[in-house]
Design a protein around this motif. Structure first.
Motif, PDB file in Angstrom:
ATOM      1  N   THR A  56      -7.531  16.735  36.841  1.00 53.67           N
ATOM      2  CA  THR A  56      -8.367  17.582  37.675  1.00 53.67           C
ATOM      3  C   THR A  56      -9.748  17.705  37.067  1.00 53.67           C
ATOM      4  O   THR A  56      -9.982  17.241  35.947  1.00 53.67           O
ATOM      5  N   GLY A  57     -10.646  18.333  37.780  1.00 47.72           N
ATOM      6  CA  GLY A  57     -12.009  18.490  37.292  1.00 47.72           C
ATOM      7  C   GLY A  57     -12.162  19.643  36.328  1.00 47.72           C
ATOM      8  O   GLY A  57     -11.313  20.536  36.234  1.00 47.72           O
TER       9      GLY A  57
ATOM     10  N   GLU B 188     -14.000  22.142  36.499  1.00 48.57           N
ATOM     11  CA  GLU B 188     -14.043  23.448  37.165  1.00 48.57           C
ATOM     12  C   GLU B 188     -12.647  24.071  37.211  1.00 48.57           C
ATOM     13  O   GLU B 188     -12.485  25.274  37.014  1.00 48.57           O
ATOM     14  N   ASN B 189     -11.632  23.251  37.472  1.00 51.43           N
ATOM     15  CA  ASN B 189     -10.257  23.747  37.523  1.00 51.43           C
ATOM     16  C   ASN B 189      -9.689  23.994  36.133  1.00 51.43           C
ATOM     17  O   ASN B 189      -8.807  24.839  35.975  1.00 51.43           O
TER      18      ASN B 189
ATOM     19  N   TRP C  90      -8.342  12.372  42.257  1.00 50.75           N
ATOM     20  CA  TRP C  90      -9.149  13.598  42.260  1.00 50.75           C
ATOM     21  C   TRP C  90     -10.638  13.240  42.128  1.00 50.75           C
ATOM     22  O   TRP C  90     -11.485  13.726  42.883  1.00 50.75           O
ATOM     23  N   ILE C  91     -10.950  12.373  41.171  1.00 53.41           N
ATOM     24  CA  ILE C  91     -12.340  11.987  40.923  1.00 53.41           C
ATOM     25  C   ILE C  91     -12.928  11.302  42.156  1.00 53.41           C
ATOM     26  O   ILE C  91     -14.033  11.634  42.600  1.00 53.41           O
TER      27      ILE C  91
ATOM     28  N   ALA D 226     -13.472  13.779  44.933  1.00 57.06           N
ATOM     29  CA  ALA D 226     -14.556  14.712  44.625  1.00 57.06           C
ATOM     30  C   ALA D 226     -15.926  14.050  44.685  1.00 57.06           C
ATOM     31  O   ALA D 226     -16.881  14.625  45.223  1.00 57.06           O
ATOM     32  N   VAL D 227     -16.030  12.841  44.155  1.00 59.15           N
ATOM     33  CA  VAL D 227     -17.332  12.208  43.986  1.00 59.15           C
ATOM     34  C   VAL D 227     -17.713  11.304  45.150  1.00 59.15           C
ATOM     35  O   VAL D 227     -18.864  11.294  45.586  1.00 59.15           O
TER      36      VAL D 227
ATOM     37  N   SER E  36     -17.948  16.913  46.663  1.00 55.52           N
ATOM     38  CA  SER E  36     -17.833  18.297  46.213  1.00 55.52           C
ATOM     39  C   SER E  36     -16.613  18.404  45.305  1.00 55.52           C
ATOM     40  O   SER E  36     -15.585  17.780  45.557  1.00 55.52           O
ATOM     41  N   ARG E  37     -16.735  19.199  44.258  1.00 55.05           N
ATOM     42  CA  ARG E  37     -15.665  19.333  43.278  1.00 55.05           C
ATOM     43  C   ARG E  37     -14.896  20.643  43.434  1.00 55.05           C
ATOM     44  O   ARG E  37     -14.136  21.025  42.561  1.00 55.05           O
ATOM     45  N   ASP E  38     -15.058  21.327  44.551  1.00 49.49           N
ATOM     46  CA  ASP E  38     -14.479  22.666  44.711  1.00 49.49           C
ATOM     47  C   ASP E  38     -13.100  22.625  45.389  1.00 49.49           C
ATOM     48  O   ASP E  38     -12.870  23.252  46.406  1.00 49.49           O
TER      49      ASP E  38
END
Length: 192
Positions: free
Chosen positions: A116-117, A119-120, A172-173, A176-177, A182-184
């Protein structure tokens, strides 16, 4: 228990702060000394459990140079993403974690915190985290650490499953990218 962060960038600092909040003593190691860090060797020698938070290529060069890893748990947070940033690489046809385990055979490598990123990692909010490794006691320890910082953690038996976890990380990457931009978001596991 003393936790050592090998690589005090954004991921390493975020995980370290999470563990500090739950009461662990955390040491940060970097290639070049800066305020609040030790050398990578000092961290490797004095920590009970290590979190590998360097880029994968740097880890390949670093781990064989460190003394004091035998018998310790090393949590592999890396992902062997191709330099073209388009896929997960399979060094010698295995996962990055399996490849690292070959470099340091007397260390208990466990794959976690890579899916996960950042942020998580800083706010897990019950999102899912899988933990894979060969040593059952080491896997249990990492599951406990992961649960303490707020993940819904699930053990997987066998380091070969790190292949799937690195693939999940790439999903996930990529999402998100390249797709969402968005990485939220986070992955959750719902039982029915």
């Amino acid at each position: 228990m003393k936790l050592g962060i090998l690589g005090a960038g954004k991921v390493g600092r975020t995980l370290g702060e999470q563990f500090e909040r739950t009461g662990y003593e955390v040491l940060y190691g970097t290639r070049t000394e800066r305020e609040g860090t030790l050398t990578l060797q000092e961290v490797a020698s004095t920590s009970d459990v290590l979190l590998l938070c360097t880029p994968f290529a740097a880890a390949v060069d670093l781990l064989p140079t460190l003394d004091g890893l035998d018998g310790k748990v090393l949590i592999d947070v890396t992902n062997p993403i191709a330099i073209e940033f388009n896929e997960v690489e399979r060094p010698d046809g295995v996962s990055g974690a399996e490849y690292l385990q070959r470099l340091i055979p007397d260390t208990k490598v466990v794959k976690a915190f890579n899916q996960t990123g950042v942020e998580n990692l800083g706010d897990p909010n019950g999102s899912v985290m899988f933990v894979a490794g060969e040593d059952e006691e080491a896997v249990r320890l990492v599951v406990e650490l992961s649960n303490k910082i707020g993940f819904d953690t699930h053990p997987l038996h066998g380091l070969k499953l790190a292949r799937e976890l690195e693939g999940l990380a790439w999903l996930w990457i990529h999402h998100a990218v390249k797709e969402r931009k968005s990485r939220d978001f986070a992955f959750y596991l719902t039982e029915r």
